[in-house]
Write a protein that holds these residues in place. Structure first.
Motif, PDB file in Angstrom:
ATOM      1  N   TYR A  97     -31.353 -16.832  46.583  1.00 49.54           N
ATOM      2  CA  TYR A  97     -30.649 -16.289  45.169  1.00 49.54           C
ATOM      3  C   TYR A  97     -30.794 -17.439  44.222  1.00 49.54           C
ATOM      4  O   TYR A  97     -30.955 -17.295  42.807  1.00 49.54           O
ATOM      5  CB  TYR A  97     -29.259 -15.830  45.232  1.00 49.54           C
ATOM      6  N   ILE A  98     -30.526 -18.474  44.660  1.00 46.64           N
ATOM      7  CA  ILE A  98     -30.575 -19.909  43.700  1.00 46.64           C
ATOM      8  C   ILE A  98     -32.122 -19.783  43.286  1.00 46.64           C
ATOM      9  O   ILE A  98     -32.328 -20.312  42.011  1.00 46.64           O
ATOM     10  CB  ILE A  98     -30.269 -21.187  44.568  1.00 46.64           C
ATOM     11  N   GLU A  99     -32.964 -19.863  44.125  1.00 47.08           N
ATOM     12  CA  GLU A  99     -34.400 -20.001  43.684  1.00 47.08           C
ATOM     13  C   GLU A  99     -34.869 -18.990  42.811  1.00 47.08           C
ATOM     14  O   GLU A  99     -35.642 -18.893  41.963  1.00 47.08           O
ATOM     15  CB  GLU A  99     -35.289 -19.643  44.936  1.00 47.08           C
ATOM     16  N   GLN A 100     -34.117 -17.516  42.818  1.00 51.24           N
ATOM     17  CA  GLN A 100     -34.462 -16.622  41.970  1.00 51.24           C
ATOM     18  C   GLN A 100     -33.527 -16.926  40.385  1.00 51.24           C
ATOM     19  O   GLN A 100     -33.361 -16.112  39.600  1.00 51.24           O
ATOM     20  CB  GLN A 100     -34.041 -15.300  42.335  1.00 51.24           C
ATOM     21  N   ASN A 101     -32.980 -17.866  40.473  1.00 50.55           N
ATOM     22  CA  ASN A 101     -31.991 -18.358  39.191  1.00 50.55           C
ATOM     23  C   ASN A 101     -31.007 -17.375  38.991  1.00 50.55           C
ATOM     24  O   ASN A 101     -30.690 -16.881  37.838  1.00 50.55           O
ATOM     25  CB  ASN A 101     -32.832 -18.662  38.170  1.00 50.55           C
ATOM     26  N   LYS A 102     -30.191 -16.840  40.064  1.00 56.26           N
ATOM     27  CA  LYS A 102     -29.161 -15.890  39.855  1.00 56.26           C
ATOM     28  C   LYS A 102     -27.880 -16.480  40.210  1.00 56.26           C
ATOM     29  O   LYS A 102     -26.788 -15.752  39.718  1.00 56.26           O
ATOM     30  CB  LYS A 102     -29.421 -14.547  40.631  1.00 56.26           C
ATOM     31  N   ILE A 103     -27.928 -17.578  40.719  1.00 54.57           N
ATOM     32  CA  ILE A 103     -26.322 -18.301  41.177  1.00 54.57           C
ATOM     33  C   ILE A 103     -26.422 -19.658  40.290  1.00 54.57           C
ATOM     34  O   ILE A 103     -27.324 -20.336  40.507  1.00 54.57           O
ATOM     35  CB  ILE A 103     -26.351 -18.481  42.527  1.00 54.57           C
ATOM     36  N   ALA A 104     -25.138 -19.972  39.681  1.00 52.65           N
ATOM     37  CA  ALA A 104     -25.178 -21.119  38.840  1.00 52.65           C
ATOM     38  C   ALA A 104     -24.803 -22.293  39.776  1.00 52.65           C
ATOM     39  O   ALA A 104     -23.944 -22.109  40.784  1.00 52.65           O
ATOM     40  CB  ALA A 104     -24.251 -20.991  37.758  1.00 52.65           C
ATOM     41  N   ALA A 105     -25.264 -23.592  39.275  1.00 55.60           N
ATOM     42  CA  ALA A 105     -24.687 -24.779  39.983  1.00 55.60           C
ATOM     43  C   ALA A 105     -23.143 -25.057  39.577  1.00 55.60           C
ATOM     44  O   ALA A 105     -22.894 -24.549  38.685  1.00 55.60           O
ATOM     45  CB  ALA A 105     -25.583 -25.954  39.628  1.00 55.60           C
ATOM     46  N   ILE A 106     -22.477 -25.486  40.630  1.00 55.22           N
ATOM     47  CA  ILE A 106     -21.062 -25.991  40.407  1.00 55.22           C
ATOM     48  C   ILE A 106     -20.505 -27.386  40.238  1.00 55.22           C
ATOM     49  O   ILE A 106     -19.591 -27.890  40.288  1.00 55.22           O
ATOM     50  CB  ILE A 106     -20.112 -25.149  41.281  1.00 55.22           C
ATOM     51  N   ASP A 107     -21.934 -28.275  40.255  1.00 61.23           N
ATOM     52  CA  ASP A 107     -21.639 -29.596  40.385  1.00 61.23           C
ATOM     53  C   ASP A 107     -21.155 -30.396  39.206  1.00 61.23           C
ATOM     54  O   ASP A 107     -20.626 -31.495  39.270  1.00 61.23           O
ATOM     55  CB  ASP A 107     -22.865 -30.473  40.698  1.00 61.23           C
ATOM     56  N   HIS A 108     -20.901 -29.583  38.199  1.00 63.75           N
ATOM     57  CA  HIS A 108     -20.254 -30.039  36.921  1.00 63.75           C
ATOM     58  C   HIS A 108     -18.664 -29.705  37.119  1.00 63.75           C
ATOM     59  O   HIS A 108     -17.814 -30.056  36.194  1.00 63.75           O
ATOM     60  CB  HIS A 108     -20.656 -29.274  35.744  1.00 63.75           C
ATOM     61  N   ILE A 109     -18.468 -28.622  37.928  1.00 60.59           N
ATOM     62  CA  ILE A 109     -16.871 -28.400  37.997  1.00 60.59           C
ATOM     63  C   ILE A 109     -16.301 -29.208  39.456  1.00 60.59           C
ATOM     64  O   ILE A 109     -15.310 -29.748  39.010  1.00 60.59           O
ATOM     65  CB  ILE A 109     -16.889 -26.920  38.918  1.00 60.59           C
ATOM     66  N   ILE A 110     -17.079 -29.521  40.488  1.00 63.65           N
ATOM     67  CA  ILE A 110     -16.704 -30.264  41.502  1.00 63.65           C
ATOM     68  C   ILE A 110     -17.841 -31.204  41.870  1.00 63.65           C
ATOM     69  O   ILE A 110     -19.041 -30.902  42.188  1.00 63.65           O
ATOM     70  CB  ILE A 110     -16.547 -29.498  42.952  1.00 63.65           C
ATOM     71  N   THR A 111     -17.680 -32.565  41.421  1.00 67.37           N
ATOM     72  CA  THR A 111     -18.616 -33.406  41.249  1.00 67.37           C
ATOM     73  C   THR A 111     -19.285 -33.827  42.891  1.00 67.37           C
ATOM     74  O   THR A 111     -18.393 -33.537  43.878  1.00 67.37           O
ATOM     75  CB  THR A 111     -18.329 -34.732  40.650  1.00 67.37           C
ATOM     76  N   THR A 112     -20.424 -34.357  42.826  1.00 70.81           N
ATOM     77  CA  THR A 112     -21.005 -34.883  44.081  1.00 70.81           C
ATOM     78  C   THR A 112     -19.857 -35.740  44.982  1.00 70.81           C
ATOM     79  O   THR A 112     -19.697 -35.869  46.339  1.00 70.81           O
ATOM     80  CB  THR A 112     -22.124 -35.599  43.838  1.00 70.81           C
ATOM     81  N   THR A 113     -19.228 -36.819  44.032  1.00 68.31           N
ATOM     82  CA  THR A 113     -18.283 -37.463  44.801  1.00 68.31           C
ATOM     83  C   THR A 113     -17.176 -36.909  45.446  1.00 68.31           C
ATOM     84  O   THR A 113     -16.776 -37.041  46.425  1.00 68.31           O
ATOM     85  CB  THR A 113     -17.748 -38.587  43.722  1.00 68.31           C
ATOM     86  N   GLU A 114     -16.835 -35.731  44.512  1.00 67.77           N
ATOM     87  CA  GLU A 114     -15.564 -35.035  44.897  1.00 67.77           C
ATOM     88  C   GLU A 114     -15.806 -34.085  46.053  1.00 67.77           C
ATOM     89  O   GLU A 114     -15.294 -34.109  47.172  1.00 67.77           O
ATOM     90  CB  GLU A 114     -15.038 -34.116  43.869  1.00 67.77           C
ATOM     91  N   MET A 115     -17.306 -33.605  46.153  1.00 66.86           N
ATOM     92  CA  MET A 115     -17.300 -32.830  47.157  1.00 66.86           C
ATOM     93  C   MET A 115     -17.576 -33.758  48.559  1.00 66.86           C
ATOM     94  O   MET A 115     -17.265 -33.335  49.817  1.00 66.86           O
ATOM     95  CB  MET A 115     -18.975 -32.166  46.850  1.00 66.86           C
ATOM     96  N   GLU A 116     -18.204 -34.928  48.429  1.00 68.38           N
ATOM     97  CA  GLU A 116     -18.237 -35.613  49.662  1.00 68.38           C
ATOM     98  C   GLU A 116     -16.941 -36.277  50.101  1.00 68.38           C
ATOM     99  O   GLU A 116     -16.511 -36.435  51.396  1.00 68.38           O
ATOM    100  CB  GLU A 116     -18.907 -37.189  49.251  1.00 68.38           C
ATOM    101  N   GLN A 117     -15.708 -36.298  49.278  1.00 67.09           N
ATOM    102  CA  GLN A 117     -14.449 -36.480  49.698  1.00 67.09           C
ATOM    103  C   GLN A 117     -13.804 -35.285  50.376  1.00 67.09           C
ATOM    104  O   GLN A 117     -12.939 -35.346  51.137  1.00 67.09           O
ATOM    105  CB  GLN A 117     -13.547 -36.919  48.471  1.00 67.09           C
ATOM    106  N   LEU A 118     -14.184 -34.211  50.073  1.00 68.06           N
ATOM    107  CA  LEU A 118     -13.483 -32.930  50.568  1.00 68.06           C
ATOM    108  C   LEU A 118     -14.276 -32.309  51.668  1.00 68.06           C
ATOM    109  O   LEU A 118     -13.518 -31.679  52.651  1.00 68.06           O
ATOM    110  CB  LEU A 118     -13.490 -31.973  49.513  1.00 68.06           C
ATOM    111  N   TYR A 119     -15.633 -32.411  51.865  1.00 70.94           N
ATOM    112  CA  TYR A 119     -16.432 -31.946  52.921  1.00 70.94           C
ATOM    113  C   TYR A 119     -17.301 -32.889  53.591  1.00 70.94           C
ATOM    114  O   TYR A 119     -17.729 -33.842  53.063  1.00 70.94           O
ATOM    115  CB  TYR A 119     -17.029 -30.715  52.263  1.00 70.94           C
ATOM    116  N   ASP A 120     -17.603 -32.491  54.968  1.00 72.15           N
ATOM    117  CA  ASP A 120     -18.621 -33.106  55.793  1.00 72.15           C
ATOM    118  C   ASP A 120     -20.063 -32.850  54.935  1.00 72.15           C
ATOM    119  O   ASP A 120     -20.120 -31.859  54.651  1.00 72.15           O
ATOM    120  CB  ASP A 120     -18.528 -32.788  57.284  1.00 72.15           C
ATOM    121  N   GLN A 121     -20.776 -33.731  55.512  1.00 75.34           N
ATOM    122  CA  GLN A 121     -22.245 -33.586  54.851  1.00 75.34           C
ATOM    123  C   GLN A 121     -22.941 -32.584  55.252  1.00 75.34           C
ATOM    124  O   GLN A 121     -23.710 -31.752  54.498  1.00 75.34           O
ATOM    125  CB  GLN A 121     -23.197 -34.874  55.318  1.00 75.34           C
TER     126      GLN A 121
END
Length: 418
Positions: A97-121
């Motif tokens: 669904y991402i490839e179909q452009n139906k789901i929006a990115a959220i990296d402006h809400i939770i940054t890459t650095t924040e994701m790395e702090q919260l979750y395993d790779q």
């Protein structure tokens, strides 16, 4: 007009102003989720109420459907402009669904650095596409073996770590007239879980993912080897008899009453055990083959996504940040009886959940499960053939049938694009 009537009129006018004036109206956030039982309902509604308590000017409306209905409705919900946040699955089911452009990115809400702090790779990879994150991980569960400790103790059995040890445990159980492995293949997913794990253990995660995407022939000798392992333990009599007529839940009372040796389950099954017997249930991961130092795990991951059609972006961002907090994820998953993938939300895990979590963290990578790692049309047609193999054990016929499905779907997809 008397003073009393005059005051009442002023009060009524004031109330009308509060209701109709936009500045006094609550903002509304609409969420759709798959809810099939009281635990799931409590998880979502408690999270919504907690958010409303922290944000009194916002009201959350949750629309729920049972699992199968939700899966059917999801594609339309993505484009209907009816919902602001949707529950969904990570992995291939998310990426299509991402490839179909139906789901929006959220990296402006939770940054890459924040994701790395919260979750395993491995978790981040399951929600990332072309270096952007598109979903908030909220829950996951690990599929492994659960067994009755008193039975193992009586027969002087240890938790098997290798495949050979696993076979030895099965043989001792069988000799003591205990069905070694409960599997309820009528439920559809258990047979495929065996296929997935053996494929991961024998052939690795890259091969497995390529197979799920339809890029590898089912006539490949590596698939033959997977089916041979299932055939071997079936003909050895290690699976419970007539498993094709049994559901996975029917094995739970047999497990805690020491009537079966083990059952491969998701850790959500723990909530089906009476509190009085939970301490008597043990856990071990799917065995590795001799010489293997790394392993991969089946860990279906549930997420929240934002449709591209969402027009309440600030409100949605606020909720996603709230749902990402460790205490909120911990409470959400305590209600569900499973685990949060959030590193900081592991404070109140049961001993069984903690073992499952440590197994996940120790894995080299994770997959989602066959029907989530493949497109729906693929999973819908392949999984019944794996169920059937658990009974007919015909390797050549099964491989040919699987390959016919793969080629037919590839041909249909090619014709659509032409």
């Amino acid at each position: 007009m008397g003073e009393k009537e005059h005051n009442i009129r002023i009060l009524v006018v004031a109330l009308i102003a509060v209701v109709t004036f936009p500045g006094f109206a609550k903002q509304e956030l609409k969420i759709a989720a798959s809810i099939s039982n009281s635990s799931q309902r409590a998880a979502y509604y408690n999270l919504a109420r907690a958010y409303e308590d922290a944000n009194p000017n916002i009201q959350i409306n949750i629309t729920s459907y049972t699992s199968e209905i939700y899966k059917t409705k999801f594609p339309q919900m993505l484009v209907s402009n009816q919902y602001d946040i949707l529950y969904w699955h990570a992995g291939e089911r998310l990426f299509e669904y991402i490839e179909q452009n139906k789901i929006a990115a959220i990296d402006h809400i939770i940054t890459t650095t924040e994701m790395e702090q919260l979750y395993d790779q491995a978790v981040i990879d399951a929600v990332s596409f072309k270096e952007k994150s598109y979903a908030l991980p909220i829950s996951y569960y690990q599929i492994g073996f659960y067994y009755p400790k008193p039975l193992f103790s009586r027969l002087k059995l240890s938790e098997p770590q290798s495949w050979q040890q696993f076979l030895e445990v099965c043989e001792i159980l069988k000799k003591n007239n205990v069905p070694p492995i409960y599997i309820g293949s009528k439920s559809n997913w258990p047979a495929t879980a065996w296929f997935d794990y053996l494929n991961l253990r024998l052939n690795g995660i890259t091969f497995h993912k390529e197979l799920m995407r339809g890029h590898i022939s089912y006539l490949d000798v590596r698939i033959t080897n997977v089916l041979k392992k299932i055939q071997e333990i079936t003909t050895a009599g290690y699976f419970i008899e007539n498993h094709q007529d049994l559901e996975w839940k029917q094995g739970l009372p047999l497990l805690f009453r020491n009537l079966i040796g083990m059952s491969m389950l998701g850790n959500y099954a723990v909530q089906g055990f009476p509190e009085t017997v939970k301490n008597d249930i043990g856990f071990f991961k799917f065995p590795v083959f001799e010489g293997q130092s790394t392993y991969y795990e089946e860990v279906p991951l549930d997420v929240l996504v934002m449709p591209v059609t969402n027009n309440k972006k600030e409100l949605t961002q606020s909720f996603i940040k709230f749902a990402a907090l460790s205490n909120n994820q911990e409470q959400f998953n305590n209600n569900l009886g499973i685990m949060s993938p959030h590193r900081g939300a592991q404070q109140n895990n049961s001993s069984l959940a903690q073992e499952a979590y440590e197994t996940i963290v120790g894995a080299e990578g994770i997959t989602q499960f066959f029907d989530r790692d493949s497109k729906k049309i693929y999973g819908d047609q392949i999984m019944p053939l794996i169920d059937a193999f658990m009974v007919n054990l015909n390797i050549e016929y099964t491989q040919k049938s699987l390959e016919e499905v793969r080629l037919r779907i590839l041909s249909d997809e090619s014709n659509k694009h032409n």
